[in-house]
Design an enzyme around this catalytic site. Structure first.
Site, PDB file in Angstrom:
ATOM      1  CB  THR A 139      -0.912   0.007   1.239  1.00 53.71           C
ATOM      2  OG1 THR A 139      -1.835  -1.060   1.105  1.00 53.71           O
ATOM      3  CG2 THR A 139      -1.678   1.328   1.346  1.00 53.71           C
ATOM      4  CE  LYS A 182      -5.514  -1.152   1.410  1.00 54.73           C
ATOM      5  NZ  LYS A 182      -4.229  -1.706   1.787  1.00 54.73           N
ATOM      6  CE  LYS A 184       1.330   3.189   4.912  1.00 55.95           C
ATOM      7  NZ  LYS A 184       1.801   1.892   4.463  1.00 55.95           N
TER       8      LYS A 184
END
Lengths: 290, 290, 290, 290
Positions: D95, D170, D238
């Protein structure tokens, strides 16, 4: 000039003392009567109930801690309503929401009395120095008669029109203050955690377009984690809540004030509610290492 | 003293003009060269590339609009790096993140050059008046040699230690400013929508502990929906973003700054990015009736 | 079993219709009496005041739009209080704050009546299908007697203890819902503005751990900017406000709910209050290009 | 079919194990080589550098922990770039932000290689069960050749067009997830502090339109303050940060996600970064009494 005075908290005590010092005859009442002692030493009279104060004085000022105290002093047994009558003036200088002010206004005027709401901007120090800003609204004649007292208590009195406007203006001012305090607190913590000197940040801010007495007055003690209560955090948070509710009524979205309010709530949950509202920095600062 | 000067935007132009007025020899460069004309009228020399400016001058100051411009002027073809060498000093006064500053520092010092970062606090007016606050960090000798120039550009220069600290301090200051501006904007809109006078709010704020030059300077024009760009909103939002990123690195949660940042983003989406950052009030004010 | 029914808004109409369809005798009242017509066609009786309904029926259910309507139906002239008496049961299924519930409880039980608060989770469709979730609290015997009706109206009834707990649980559920809806709306807008397909996002979400009937039901219409009101946005915002007030009482800081609440307020200021609460996406989506 | 596999963290280990179990030949590499042992027991080969894996396998999958790890594996010494060449395919399922994906894509295709980004939605359990959702973008032929592997790893693969779109999708999904988790956490804490049962709240939510596997799976352990890391909080934070940065690029204001992000940052500062992201409830719950 004779003035009744209800409520001797931090603000009320400083304000009634100022009136005494400037030659007003003052008759005081406080829920905890022993708090009246110091005033009596300076020449005040005491009554045992709000009703008795109203009976004795033509103009009575109240400075209570919150809306429920402001309502209770008027509507409860031995309260203001029992003695208010034509000719008498009642000036509520507590910080309350407009709805509370309107309720009190209706009750007072319903008995023939005159009502001015007069919340103030400024906390302990300006109260002691007679440097408050008075946000008055309601009966204009009473406002004008009271100017000698207002001139002792504050450096400027605004007359804002219909009852409710004083309360609203006060909430707007305190909302700006609460958000600014959070902006300041976040900056001080960010400086510190980023390896900068939070004291140097104070110097830099002081030289720029944002310099203001609040940052100068509270910054150094915030950097030392000292929060002597000039304006208790729980009262600041209450005002944020009431200001947000005012925004709700008028469909004004205020995301920054809402975030600041939640920070004050977090500070309350950390047991900081009775400290100065600048203690909100502890909620920002709090981390596991602390 | 001869000074190179890269970048003639709102800030750069005012600053280089000040140097000229105070008797410095100034050699300027700007991406759009025609912007140099006014400076030339006042006695500046012009070079066609950053590299030529560096070659000609022992000390060069850069004031670029954002990190990518700051990097580009150094690293691109005909850039600073091509001519920087032992003895030469490069002072970047752009507002950039610490990482950008560190990259530039590494490149300059890698070629033997000396580097000071010196972002400033203050916008157009203080730049014109030589009243900026300079947040310098890096090579201390270069800092000291540059004090005559700094004294013309600003009213105070701080030396903050290692490279990156100037950038960080600047971001902290601008973050406080951006949150404060939102606090102010929300207050003005709440006053107005609640039936109060937003101009009276300015008077009340001006008398209290929050009084500050920014509120006094920008409030009246905000109430008239006028936003001449002293500090463009999109740059303020960029600084909020970078300050929040600094908080992210150091695990500092700053919910008020985050809410203010989203308000600036909303303002950008409303097409206000090139106006003064006080135009964020339009994002608060916006409603269907408007 | 005979049931009185006060309030025929979106929810009340569907619920009273269900009772009729399942063989209950139902006597209805609504402020705008013409709204009773459709129920009468299906066999309901009508009374002209809440008091008359109470007089006629042993158990009366109320479904009003907000706390002030809930209070008004009980306390105003021709209201519930005029006829409530020993043996009679009053079930308020409106979504109100705990304080309102407690006030009504005190008044009803003060006259010898029995009170259950029973706010529901679920909007128009579950109300029509008898698939509501009933969050009951108060008089346990009345709760048990009412189970046949609750079984028609809902798929599950919880008994949560003392009066106020139903209101509180409802607010917590709706607060989670309001924040989730904002999370969803922000995601859909971010996808779209980033060059992704918001419909593909629906597919991706539907396959993962976050899949839920609300996203599946409302997502496609949100992507078409269609918001038929199952649960009006202004009511959702009211519930957010009340839930935040509950958090205030208990010193629970809820920054995400607070941000969601401000987004709903912005949506109200854009004139979306009467649309479905999923219309909050318009406040996220709104930009100058739109 | 032979597959290279770089990165054996929580996700990578489960995914490579699945490939082995379904008959793929798998060659693994991990920065800490000892983490390869368990895979070797199940039949995997090991290489000592990413470059060796690329050399050996026509298709290599990478699952790294963050953008800097994803870049390092490609660009550092002994990295992917040293051996990538015409015909070879590289699939990065980490990711990361779109910018990172684009950088890797440019480097790989610059050497004649083919690149697919394929971040996944789903954490430990779906990874173990081959029930991930794969968000692929980039070289369509490579995507199609890789379908046999994707079918083992996930229950559904989306092809989303140009490189960057997988990363973006995502981030959007994880942003919705992070905000939802905060909405849920605030609800559970509010229930508890208001005298309600947080377990009953789970039952109520489970019956309504918001029921979803994440609430069902994580709620009971959150109520027991147990946070076994399926998806570490620091990674969730994050992703919130990167999603907010994506919003920044596209001028999308997302105040709810921003508030959620600050809550995750507060949780990090409380030392919860390595626990499951549901541990954010501790930041909400935290108070002096705790």
């Amino acid at each position: 000039m004779e003035i009744g005075f209800l409520g001797l908290g931090i603000m009320g005590k400083a304000m009634s003392m100022n009136l005494l010092k400037h030659g007003f005859k003052v008759t005081v009442w406080n829920r905890t009567l022993s708090k009246c002692d110091e005033l009596v030493e300076h020449g005040a009279s005491v009554c045992e109930t709000p009703a008795q104060v109203i009976k004795k004085c033509n103009i009575t000022i109240a400075v209570l801690s919150d809306p429920s105290a402001a309502l209770s002093v008027v509507f409860d047994k031995d309260g203001v309503l029992e003695q208010i009558c034509e000719g008498k003036g009642y000036i509520d200088m507590s910080t309350v929401d407009a709805e509370t002010s309107l309720k009190i206004n209706q009750a007072i005027t319903g008995k023939g009395g005159r009502f001015v709401e007069g919340p103030v901007s400024g906390s302990k120090k300006p109260a002691e120095d007679g440097q408050l800003i008075i946000l008055a609204a309601g009966d204009k004649a009473l406002f004008e008669e009271s100017i000698p007292a207002f001139d002792v208590l504050g450096k400027k009195s605004f007359y804002l029109g219909e009852v409710g406007n004083g309360a609203k203006m006060k909430l707007v001012v305190n909302m700006v203050m609460g958000s600014m305090m959070n902006a300041f607190a976040e900056g001080l913590v960010l400086a510190d955690k980023s390896g900068l000197s939070a004291d140097t940040l104070l110097d830099v801010l002081d030289l720029g377009a944002m310099t203001n007495p609040m940052f100068k007055g509270k910054g150094p003690s915030m950097n030392k984690s000292s929060y002597p209560p000039a304006f208790p955090l729980k009262h600041q948070q209450k005002d944020m809540r009431l200001a947000l509710a005012l925004g709700d009524e008028n469909a004004v979205s205020m995301p920054v004030a809402a975030a600041a309010n939640e920070a004050f709530k977090k500070a309350r949950s950390l047991g900081l509610g009775d400290l100065d509202f600048s203690a909100v920095i502890e909620a920002v600062r709090f981390s596991k290492e602390d």
